[in-house]
Design a protein around this motif. Sequence first.
Motif, short mmCIF file in Angstrom:
data_model
loop_
_atom_site.label_atom_id
_atom_site.label_comp_id
_atom_site.label_asym_id
_atom_site.label_seq_id
_atom_site.Cartn_x
_atom_site.Cartn_y
_atom_site.Cartn_z
N LEU A 275 0.84 -1.21 0.00
CA LEU A 275 0.00 0.00 0.00
C LEU A 275 0.87 1.26 0.00
N HIS B 19 1.22 4.19 -2.92
CA HIS B 19 1.10 5.61 -2.55
C HIS B 19 2.29 6.39 -3.11
N ARG C 82 1.92 6.74 -6.81
CA ARG C 82 0.88 7.73 -7.12
C ARG C 82 1.43 9.15 -7.00
N MET D 61 -8.32 9.34 -1.26
CA MET D 61 -8.52 7.98 -1.75
C MET D 61 -9.83 7.46 -1.18
N ASP E 116 -11.22 4.40 -2.15
CA ASP E 116 -11.14 2.96 -1.95
C ASP E 116 -9.83 2.45 -2.54
N VAL E 117 -9.50 1.24 -2.15
CA VAL E 117 -8.30 0.59 -2.67
C VAL E 117 -8.55 -0.91 -2.74
N ILE F 29 -6.19 -4.49 -3.72
CA ILE F 29 -4.87 -5.04 -4.06
C ILE F 29 -4.99 -6.56 -4.17
N ASP G 181 -10.15 6.40 -11.37
CA ASP G 181 -9.38 5.28 -10.83
C ASP G 181 -7.93 5.39 -11.28
N TYR H 185 -2.42 0.12 -10.97
CA TYR H 185 -1.01 -0.12 -10.68
C TYR H 185 -0.66 -1.56 -11.02
N ALA I 68 -3.16 -3.42 -8.44
CA ALA I 68 -3.95 -2.63 -7.50
C ALA I 68 -4.74 -1.57 -8.25
N LYS I 69 -5.76 -1.08 -7.57
CA LYS I 69 -6.58 0.02 -8.06
C LYS I 69 -6.93 0.90 -6.88
N THR I 70 -6.80 2.21 -7.08
CA THR I 70 -7.28 3.14 -6.07
C THR I 70 -8.33 4.03 -6.70
#
Length: 146
Positions: A38, A42, A45, A66, A68-69, A71, A98, A101, A117-119
Amino acid sequence: MARLKLDIPNQPFPFQTIIPVRITDLNYGGHVGNDTILSMIHEARVQYLASNGYSELSMAGVGLIMGDVGIEYKSELFYGDQVVVAVCAGDFSRVGFDLYYILEKSEGEQKRLVAIAKTGMVCYNYQAKKIAAVPEEVKTKLSYLP
Protein backbone atom coordinates in the motif's frame (compact mmCIF):
# COMPACT_ATOMS: atom_id res chain seq x y z
CA MET A 1 -15.31 -17.20 0.02
CA ALA A 2 -15.40 -14.65 -2.80
CA ARG A 3 -12.04 -13.10 -3.66
CA LEU A 4 -11.34 -9.62 -4.92
CA LYS A 5 -10.77 -9.66 -8.69
CA LEU A 6 -9.44 -6.48 -10.25
CA ASP A 7 -9.89 -5.65 -13.91
CA ILE A 8 -6.56 -4.03 -14.82
CA PRO A 9 -6.19 -2.54 -18.32
CA ASN A 10 -4.28 -4.80 -20.68
CA GLN A 11 -2.08 -2.21 -22.39
CA PRO A 12 1.19 -0.39 -21.70
CA PHE A 13 0.95 2.13 -18.86
CA PRO A 14 2.33 5.66 -19.45
CA PHE A 15 4.30 5.96 -16.20
CA GLN A 16 6.82 3.75 -14.39
CA THR A 17 8.99 4.17 -11.34
CA ILE A 18 11.38 1.88 -9.46
CA ILE A 19 10.98 1.43 -5.72
CA PRO A 20 13.60 -0.59 -3.81
CA VAL A 21 12.59 -2.89 -0.98
CA ARG A 22 14.18 -1.65 2.24
CA ILE A 23 14.98 -3.73 5.30
CA THR A 24 12.27 -1.83 7.20
CA ASP A 25 9.70 -3.04 4.64
CA LEU A 26 9.96 -6.64 5.84
CA ASN A 27 7.49 -8.20 8.24
CA TYR A 28 7.91 -11.03 10.75
CA GLY A 29 7.67 -13.53 7.87
CA GLY A 30 10.84 -12.10 6.32
CA HIS A 31 9.07 -10.72 3.27
CA VAL A 32 7.26 -7.50 2.36
CA GLY A 33 3.97 -7.06 4.18
CA ASN A 34 0.66 -5.87 2.80
CA ASP A 35 1.10 -2.44 4.39
CA THR A 36 4.31 -1.94 2.40
CA ILE A 37 2.55 -2.69 -0.89
CA LEU A 38 0.00 0.00 0.00
CA SER A 39 2.87 2.40 0.78
CA MET A 40 4.54 1.56 -2.54
CA ILE A 41 1.43 2.38 -4.53
CA HIS A 42 1.10 5.61 -2.55
CA GLU A 43 4.70 6.52 -3.48
CA ALA A 44 4.07 5.61 -7.12
CA ARG A 45 0.88 7.73 -7.12
CA VAL A 46 2.73 10.77 -5.75
CA GLN A 47 5.47 10.36 -8.37
CA TYR A 48 2.90 9.87 -11.15
CA LEU A 49 1.04 13.03 -10.16
CA ALA A 50 4.32 14.98 -9.89
CA SER A 51 5.32 13.82 -13.38
CA ASN A 52 2.16 15.56 -14.58
CA GLY A 53 2.77 18.73 -12.53
CA TYR A 54 0.35 17.84 -9.72
CA SER A 55 0.33 16.80 -6.08
CA GLU A 56 -2.36 15.20 -3.95
CA LEU A 57 -3.13 18.60 -2.43
CA SER A 58 -2.82 20.67 -5.60
CA MET A 59 -4.26 19.31 -8.80
CA ALA A 60 -5.59 22.11 -11.02
CA GLY A 61 -7.37 23.72 -8.07
CA VAL A 62 -8.53 20.62 -6.19
CA GLY A 63 -6.99 18.02 -3.92
CA LEU A 64 -7.39 14.25 -3.85
CA ILE A 65 -8.53 11.74 -1.31
CA MET A 66 -8.52 7.98 -1.75
CA GLY A 67 -12.05 6.61 -1.65
CA ASP A 68 -11.14 2.96 -1.95
CA VAL A 69 -8.30 0.59 -2.67
CA GLY A 70 -8.05 -2.96 -3.92
CA ILE A 71 -4.87 -5.04 -4.06
CA GLU A 72 -4.32 -8.54 -5.41
CA TYR A 73 -1.09 -10.08 -4.13
CA LYS A 74 0.65 -12.38 -6.61
CA SER A 75 4.15 -13.13 -5.27
CA GLU A 76 6.56 -12.27 -2.49
CA LEU A 77 9.08 -9.46 -2.29
CA PHE A 78 12.29 -9.61 -0.29
CA TYR A 79 15.00 -7.24 0.85
CA GLY A 80 16.96 -5.88 -2.10
CA ASP A 81 14.26 -6.48 -4.72
CA GLN A 82 13.66 -3.59 -7.10
CA VAL A 83 9.94 -3.11 -7.76
CA VAL A 84 8.85 -1.55 -11.04
CA VAL A 85 5.50 0.13 -10.47
CA ALA A 86 3.50 1.18 -13.54
CA VAL A 87 0.59 3.61 -13.16
CA CYS A 88 -2.26 4.85 -15.35
CA ALA A 89 -5.57 6.66 -14.86
CA GLY A 90 -8.99 5.78 -16.19
CA ASP A 91 -12.72 5.50 -15.49
CA PHE A 92 -13.24 9.22 -14.94
CA SER A 93 -16.53 10.30 -13.39
CA ARG A 94 -17.79 13.76 -12.44
CA VAL A 95 -15.90 13.77 -9.13
CA GLY A 96 -13.20 11.12 -9.41
CA PHE A 97 -11.25 8.52 -11.33
CA ASP A 98 -9.38 5.28 -10.83
CA LEU A 99 -5.63 4.79 -10.77
CA TYR A 100 -4.33 1.36 -11.77
CA TYR A 101 -1.01 -0.12 -10.68
CA ILE A 102 1.08 -3.06 -11.83
CA LEU A 103 3.97 -4.05 -9.54
CA GLU A 104 6.68 -6.32 -10.96
CA LYS A 105 10.16 -7.43 -10.03
CA SER A 106 12.96 -8.70 -12.23
CA GLU A 107 14.20 -12.26 -11.88
CA GLY A 108 17.11 -12.43 -14.27
CA GLU A 109 15.72 -11.71 -17.73
CA GLN A 110 12.16 -12.45 -16.61
CA LYS A 111 9.65 -10.21 -14.85
CA ARG A 112 7.47 -11.58 -12.07
CA LEU A 113 4.12 -10.03 -11.25
CA VAL A 114 4.08 -9.04 -7.57
CA ALA A 115 0.70 -7.31 -7.27
CA ILE A 116 -1.97 -5.41 -9.12
CA ALA A 117 -3.95 -2.63 -7.50
CA LYS A 118 -6.58 0.02 -8.06
CA THR A 119 -7.28 3.14 -6.07
CA GLY A 120 -10.49 5.12 -6.42
CA MET A 121 -9.49 8.78 -6.22
CA VAL A 122 -12.01 11.49 -5.34
CA CYS A 123 -11.43 15.19 -6.00
CA TYR A 124 -11.77 17.19 -2.81
CA ASN A 125 -11.76 20.83 -1.78
CA TYR A 126 -9.85 20.80 1.50
CA GLN A 127 -10.80 24.39 2.39
CA ALA A 128 -14.54 23.84 1.91
CA LYS A 129 -14.31 20.25 3.23
CA LYS A 130 -16.36 18.85 0.36
CA ILE A 131 -16.11 16.79 -2.79
CA ALA A 132 -15.27 18.71 -5.97
CA ALA A 133 -15.56 18.08 -9.69
CA VAL A 134 -12.60 16.69 -11.64
CA PRO A 135 -11.07 19.65 -13.50
CA GLU A 136 -11.20 19.28 -17.31
CA GLU A 137 -7.43 19.91 -17.41
CA VAL A 138 -6.89 16.83 -15.25
CA LYS A 139 -9.14 14.66 -17.42
CA THR A 140 -7.25 15.77 -20.52
CA LYS A 141 -3.79 15.38 -19.00
CA LEU A 142 -4.29 12.06 -17.21
CA SER A 143 -6.73 10.33 -19.56
CA TYR A 144 -4.89 7.45 -21.06
CA LEU A 145 -7.59 4.84 -21.05
CA PRO A 146 -10.97 4.97 -22.76
